[in-house]
Design a protein around this motif. Structure first.
Motif, mmCIF file in Angstrom:
data_model
loop_
_atom_site.group_PDB
_atom_site.id
_atom_site.type_symbol
_atom_site.label_atom_id
_atom_site.label_comp_id
_atom_site.label_asym_id
_atom_site.label_seq_id
_atom_site.Cartn_x
_atom_site.Cartn_y
_atom_site.Cartn_z
ATOM 1 N N LEU A 203 0.801 -1.219 0.000
ATOM 2 C CA LEU A 203 0.000 0.000 0.000
ATOM 3 C C LEU A 203 0.835 1.271 0.000
ATOM 4 N N LEU A 204 1.966 1.251 0.696
ATOM 5 C CA LEU A 204 2.763 2.477 0.839
ATOM 6 C C LEU A 204 3.643 2.751 -0.374
ATOM 7 N N THR A 205 3.728 1.776 -1.252
ATOM 8 C CA THR A 205 4.499 1.971 -2.487
ATOM 9 C C THR A 205 3.595 2.119 -3.709
ATOM 10 N N GLY A 206 2.289 1.931 -3.518
ATOM 11 C CA GLY A 206 1.353 2.025 -4.634
ATOM 12 C C GLY A 206 1.292 0.797 -5.500
ATOM 13 N N LYS A 207 1.951 -0.297 -5.076
ATOM 14 C CA LYS A 207 1.912 -1.523 -5.865
ATOM 15 C C LYS A 207 0.507 -2.114 -5.871
ATOM 16 N N VAL A 208 -0.217 -1.907 -4.781
ATOM 17 C CA VAL A 208 -1.622 -2.304 -4.701
ATOM 18 C C VAL A 208 -2.409 -1.060 -4.307
ATOM 19 N N ARG A 209 -3.469 -0.785 -5.044
ATOM 20 C CA ARG A 209 -4.300 0.391 -4.773
ATOM 21 C C ARG A 209 -5.608 -0.041 -4.129
ATOM 22 N N LEU A 210 -6.072 0.743 -3.203
ATOM 23 C CA LEU A 210 -7.362 0.477 -2.576
ATOM 24 C C LEU A 210 -8.490 0.804 -3.551
ATOM 25 N N PRO A 211 -9.638 0.136 -3.399
ATOM 26 C CA PRO A 211 -10.769 0.396 -4.303
ATOM 27 C C PRO A 211 -11.140 1.889 -4.312
ATOM 28 N N GLY A 212 -11.400 2.398 -5.515
ATOM 29 C CA GLY A 212 -11.824 3.783 -5.655
ATOM 30 C C GLY A 212 -10.702 4.765 -5.919
ATOM 31 N N PHE A 213 -9.452 4.260 -5.949
ATOM 32 C CA PHE A 213 -8.319 5.165 -6.161
ATOM 33 C C PHE A 213 -7.537 4.748 -7.404
ATOM 34 N N PRO A 364 0.572 9.590 -2.422
ATOM 35 C CA PRO A 364 -0.776 9.698 -3.006
ATOM 36 C C PRO A 364 -1.470 10.978 -2.540
ATOM 37 N N CYS A 365 -2.662 11.183 -3.034
ATOM 38 C CA CYS A 365 -3.462 12.330 -2.612
ATOM 39 C C CYS A 365 -3.910 12.143 -1.163
ATOM 40 N N LEU A 366 -4.422 13.210 -0.562
ATOM 41 C CA LEU A 366 -4.812 13.178 0.844
ATOM 42 C C LEU A 366 -5.842 12.093 1.131
ATOM 43 N N ALA A 367 -6.838 11.954 0.280
ATOM 44 C CA ALA A 367 -7.895 10.958 0.512
ATOM 45 C C ALA A 367 -7.317 9.547 0.533
ATOM 46 N N GLU A 368 -6.391 9.258 -0.384
ATOM 47 C CA GLU A 368 -5.793 7.914 -0.416
ATOM 48 C C GLU A 368 -4.848 7.719 0.758
ATOM 49 N N GLN A 369 -4.143 8.779 1.157
ATOM 50 C CA GLN A 369 -3.311 8.693 2.352
ATOM 51 C C GLN A 369 -4.143 8.265 3.557
#
Length: 416
Positions: A203-213, A364-369
């Protein structure tokens, strides 16, 4: 504890010297050539680091050849052998060789105590030696209170309070139930920690993104998001902080049971709650030093050897995200590039302040953070819950050992 001191024993119990219960007391050797003779496979050779908290841990065991093993016939291990660390910082740690152990040996730092099964139960004796009374007994044999080593004659002279053999076995069986609970909880914790490390990496490297991002993360330098804190301790604050891998930024008095800092704290940095500090000293799990946020106190002071900093705009970035980001070692590669190779001052990495704040990161953006921080917070909370449960079970076992191994509470035959 005076090893010669007489004890008031429960009815039916006797005080026996360990040597009178044992068929063998002895240790092995380190093969000629030391570590260089160890193999990646072969016959396990048990060292002091493999004897941990009452268990034989073979995760990082060394191996020797069959030929070397046969040269050390006198110290071939058997199931139910009691092992005792007799030198170094781990002196006094014990375990019993499990019944499914096939073959192995020990080096000179581990003593084999092979008990006569007609006189004593190895799991009972192991429990006694590992309990508070047993550890005090072992400590009492160290000259001047130090922990240099134990010799075989000392070990043979250990007084062991011994109930009848059937009661020994019943006591060992009851304590074994707690051991099973501890092992199962430990295994669960290890799995949860591994999952947490995986989540952080993904998650902290962006290798996997949470739904909606989706979309690209922003490339910035550290100074775009953070600014240095170099306010001096003009208010006379005496809460001297240190970095603990497990507890974060904590007071020295709590961590060391004393203050080890200079008496003059005027030159120390004054840190406020929510601000960060980078300790450039490497430690286990933190090869490039550790960065922690002050969460436990409103204010504290740190040595000028630390790099202290805070977020520039908390409305644009999520502090909890960066707490996980730093904990995951996301700056390690960059710090490794700016640290002067081989240059250390008092064990500290030679990392310049300007170089540190020039480190490049992708965020990432604030919302994804915030979304990532929520997932990792929940994962960490679950780990902390089971850590508390494990400590509670261990505390229960310590209390039970005190009762059962002194005969304050007797185990009736129907419990067996």
């Amino acid at each position: 504890m005076n090893p010669q001191k007489k004890h008031t024993l429960p009815e039916g119990w006797e005080m026996k010297k360990l040597g009178n219960l044992a068929l063998k007391v002895g240790s092995g050797i380190t093969p000629k050539g030391g570590r260089e003779t160890y193999l990646s496979s072969g016959i396990p050779i048990v060292r002091s680091q493999n004897v941990v908290d009452g268990r034989l841990i073979l995760d990082e065991v060394a191996f020797i050849s069959e030929k070397q093993h046969q040269k050390m016939k006198a110290t071939h291990l058997r199931a139910d052998d009691l092992l005792l660390n007799i030198t170094g910082a781990s002196i006094g740690r014990t375990c019993v060789v499990p019944s499914d152990f096939k073959e192995g040996n020990v080096n000179q730092h581990v003593c084999i105590i092979r008990l006569d099964s007609a006189k004593s139960d190895s799991n009972f004796v192991n429990a006694f030696l590992s309990c508070e009374s047993g550890q005090k007994l072992i400590d009492s044999y160290q000259v001047g209170g130090g922990r240099q080593g134990l010799n075989f004659e000392q070990i043979k002279s250990f007084p062991i309070p011994l109930p009848p053999l059937p009661e020994q076995r019943r006591i060992a069986a009851v304590l074994g139930t707690w051991d099973t609970a501890i092992e199962q909880t430990t295994e669960l914790l290890n799995a949860l920690r591994a999952r947490h490390r995986g989540l952080m990496h993904q998650l902290l490297t962006g290798k996997v993104r949470l739904p909606g991002f989706g979309g690209e993360w922003k490339r910035v330098v550290l100074s775009d998001l953070f600014e240095r804190v170099n306010r001096r301790n003009t208010e006379g604050n005496t809460n001297v902080l240190t970095i603990s891998a497990q507890q974060g930024l904590v007071g020295q008095g709590r961590y060391f049971n004393k203050n080890v800092a200079s008496e003059n704290l005027a030159n120390y940095f004054l840190l406020y709650r929510g601000e960060f500090a980078y300790n450039k000293s490497y430690s286990a799990g933190y090869p490039m030093g550790a960065i922690k946020r002050l969460d436990q106190y409103d204010r504290g002071v740190l040595s000028p050897l630390y790099i202290c900093f805070r977020m520039r705009n908390e409305a644009e970035n999520e502090a909890k995200f960066f707490t996980h980001f730093f904990e995951a070692g996301c700056l390690n590669e960059g710090i490794g590039e700016i640290a002067q190779e081989g240059a250390r001052n008092h064990g500290l990495l030679n990392v310049g302040i300007n170089d540190f704040f020039s480190l490049r990161i992708v965020v990432p953006c604030l919302a994804e953070q915030r979304a990532i921080a929520q997932v990792l917070d929940a994962s960490l909370k679950e780990i902390q819950y089971w850590e508390a449960k494990l400590e509670a079970v261990r505390e229960q076992k310590r209390g039970l050992m005190q009762c059962l191994l002194t005969g304050q509470v007797r185990v009736p035959a129907e419990v067996a």
